[in-house]
Design an enzyme around this catalytic site. Structure first.
Site, short mmCIF file in Angstrom:
data_model
loop_
_atom_site.label_atom_id
_atom_site.label_comp_id
_atom_site.label_asym_id
_atom_site.label_seq_id
_atom_site.Cartn_x
_atom_site.Cartn_y
_atom_site.Cartn_z
N TYR A 30 0.83 -1.21 0.00
CA TYR A 30 0.00 0.00 0.00
C TYR A 30 0.86 1.25 0.00
O TYR A 30 2.08 1.19 0.18
CB TYR A 30 -0.96 0.00 1.20
CG TYR A 30 -0.33 0.33 2.53
CD1 TYR A 30 0.51 -0.57 3.18
CD2 TYR A 30 -0.56 1.55 3.16
CE1 TYR A 30 1.09 -0.27 4.41
CE2 TYR A 30 0.02 1.86 4.39
CZ TYR A 30 0.84 0.94 5.01
OH TYR A 30 1.42 1.24 6.20
N LYS A 144 6.36 -1.70 1.86
CA LYS A 144 5.19 -1.17 2.57
C LYS A 144 4.05 -2.18 2.43
O LYS A 144 3.13 -2.02 1.61
CB LYS A 144 4.81 0.21 2.00
CG LYS A 144 4.05 1.09 3.00
CD LYS A 144 4.08 2.54 2.57
CE LYS A 144 3.14 3.44 3.37
NZ LYS A 144 3.31 3.44 4.81
N GLU A 176 12.97 2.69 13.45
CA GLU A 176 11.97 3.72 13.11
C GLU A 176 10.86 3.66 14.15
O GLU A 176 11.03 3.04 15.20
CB GLU A 176 11.44 3.50 11.70
CG GLU A 176 10.81 2.13 11.49
CD GLU A 176 10.23 1.93 10.09
OE1 GLU A 176 9.95 2.91 9.38
OE2 GLU A 176 10.03 0.76 9.73
N LEU A 200 11.14 1.58 6.75
CA LEU A 200 10.46 2.08 5.56
C LEU A 200 11.16 3.35 5.10
O LEU A 200 11.39 4.26 5.91
CB LEU A 200 9.00 2.38 5.87
CG LEU A 200 8.22 2.78 4.63
CD1 LEU A 200 7.86 1.55 3.81
CD2 LEU A 200 6.98 3.57 4.97
N1 PDD Z 1 2.88 5.17 7.54
N2 PDD Z 1 7.64 3.95 8.82
C1 PDD Z 1 6.48 3.26 8.92
C2 PDD Z 1 6.50 1.89 9.52
C3 PDD Z 1 5.28 3.84 8.45
O1 PDD Z 1 4.14 3.16 8.53
C4 PDD Z 1 5.30 5.15 7.91
C5 PDD Z 1 4.08 5.84 7.41
C6 PDD Z 1 6.53 5.83 7.85
C7 PDD Z 1 6.65 7.23 7.28
O2 PDD Z 1 6.66 7.21 5.86
P1 PDD Z 1 6.09 8.45 5.02
O3 PDD Z 1 6.85 9.64 5.45
O4 PDD Z 1 6.35 8.06 3.60
O5 PDD Z 1 4.63 8.57 5.35
C8 PDD Z 1 7.68 5.19 8.31
C9 PDD Z 1 1.67 5.64 6.91
C10 PDD Z 1 1.39 7.09 7.05
C11 PDD Z 1 0.53 4.74 7.33
O6 PDD Z 1 0.74 3.54 7.38
O7 PDD Z 1 -0.58 5.23 7.59
#
Ligand code: PDD
Length: 289
Positions: A30, A144, A176, A200
Site C-alpha cells: 500500500y 510497505k 523507526e 520504511l
Molecule cells: N505510515 N515507517 C512506517 C513503519 C510507516 O508506517 C510510515 C508511514 C513511515 C513514514 O513514511 P512516510 O513519510 O512516507 O509517510 C515510516 C503511513 C502514514 C501509514 O501507514 O498510515
C-alpha cells in the site's frame, strides 16, 4: 468516493470477495499519499516506492504511472476536502487459499481518500509521548506491506501507555517508529538512520533530510544507538499524515529539557514553507547530500 477494480463508487458499496489474498494472507502492498490543496505531495516518489514494494513481493504493477495519476486525480476530485490522505492498496487478487502464488489472477486495486487532518496545535506546542520496544518485525521493513500486525501491536503498546508512538530498537540500534520515521538530535546534529531493509524509506524522511542539506543544518545519516536515543536533546517523528512532530517524553522521562527543541521548530517551519512552494508548483528540493 472510492475506486475498486475499475469502478468508482461510495465506500459503503465497495465489496471484495473473502478469498482475496489481502484478506486471507495480508498479501499486498500500500501507499499513503498526502494531498494539499488538491495536489498530491511528492507523487512521483510515492509511486516509485509503490513499485519498490510491488517488486519486493513479486507482484506486477497493474498500472503505469500515468494511469495511477489519472485514478488518483479522479479520487481527489470526487472527495470533499482540499487536503486529503490518499490510501492505495494492491493485493495479489482472489484465488483458492494456497500460499503459493496463483496463476493468471488479476490483482485487486483499491483507492480511498480521507480528510487530511494536520496535527493539533497542542502536539506541536508541548510535543508527544513515545515509548520504546524491541523491533520484532520481519527483515523487509522497506516493503510497505499491508500485513501490518506487528506494527499494529507495537503502536497499540504506545496507546495503552498513553503515548502516541513506539520507537523501535533492534540489536541496540533504532530503526523507526511503528508507523513513522524517527530522527535524533545529539550535540546539535540531526541524526537519521540509513535507509535499508530494516525501515520504511519515508517520503517525509527524505524531505526533512533535503531541507536540512539545503539549509546547511548539521546532519548525519548513520546508525543511531539506543544510548543516543535515550540521551537525545530532541527526538522527531515524521510521516505523511503527521508531518513532523516533537517527541518530548520517552518511556515516561523527558527528552532533553522536555520541550520541543530548536531543530524541531526550524524544520517544522521549513516543512510548512516547502509545502506552500510545492502547492504553488515550485517543487525545488532534490537529494543534495
Ligand atoms: N505510515 N515507517 C512506517 C513503519 C510507516 O508506517 C510510515 C508511514 C513511515 C513514514 O513514511 P512516510 O513519510 O512516507 O509517510 C515510516 C503511513 C502514514 C501509514 O501507514 O498510515
Amino acid at each position: 468516493m472510492i475506486y475498486l477494480n475499475g469502478d468508482f463508487m461510495p465506500i459503503e458499496e465497495a465489496r471484495i470477495p473473502v478469498l482475496d489474498r489481502g484478506f486471507i494472507f495480508g498479501d499486498g502492498v500500500y501507499e499513503v499519499i498526502p494531498v494539499y490543496s488538491r495536489k498530491p505531495f511528492r507523487l512521483a516518489e510515492h509511486l516509485r516506492r509503490l513499485q519498490h514494494s510491488l517488486d519486493g513481493i513479486r507482484l506486477r504493477n497493474p498500472h503505469a504511472i500515468g494511469e495511477w495519476t489519472h485514478l488518483l486525480e479522479q479520487i481527489i476530485a470526487g472527495n470533499e476536502s482540499n487536503d486529503q490522505s490518499l490510501y492505495l492498496h494492491v493485493t495479489r487478487g482472489v484465488a483458492k487459499r494456497d500460499h503459493a502464488f496463483p496463476k493468471a489472477v488479476s490483482p485487486t486495486v483499491f483507492i480511498m481518500s480521507n480528510p487530511l487532518l494536520t496535527p493539533p496545535e497542542e502536539w506541536l506546542e508541548t510535543g508527544v509521548a513515545a515509548i520504546t520496544s524491541t523491533d520484532n518485525r520481519w527483515l523487509r521493513c522497506d516493503v510497505k506491506a499491508i500485513s501490518l500486525l506487528p506494527n499494529v501491536l507495537l503502536r497499540q503498546m504506545a496507546i495503552d501507555a498513553d503515548a502516541m508512538e513506539t520507537v523501535l530498537l533492534r540489536d541496540g540500534y533504532m530503526t523507526e517508529g511503528a508507523a513513522s520515521n524517527i530522527f535524533v538530535v545529539k550535540d546539535d546534529v540531526l541524526l537519521a538512520p540509513p535507509k535499508n531493509h530494516l525501515m520504511l524509506p519515508g517520503i517525509t524522511y527524505d524531505v526533512i533530510l533535503e531541507l536540512a542539506a539545503a539549509r546547511k543544518i548539521p546532519h548525519e545519516v548513520r546508525e543511531v544507538s539506543e544510548e543516543e536515543v535515550r540521551s537525545a536533546e530532541e527526538l522527531l517523528l515524521t510521516s505523511s499524515t503527521k508531518e513532523i512532530l516533537p517527541i518530548t517524553r520517552l518511556d515516561g522521562k523527558p527528552v532533553g529539557n522536555g520541550r520541543p527543541g530548536a531543530l524541531f521548530a526550524m524544520l517544522y517551519e521549513l516543512y510548512q514553507e516547502y509545502k506552500i512552494t510545492v502547492m504553488r508548483g515550485g517543487d525545488t528540493l532534490v537529494e543534495t547530500s
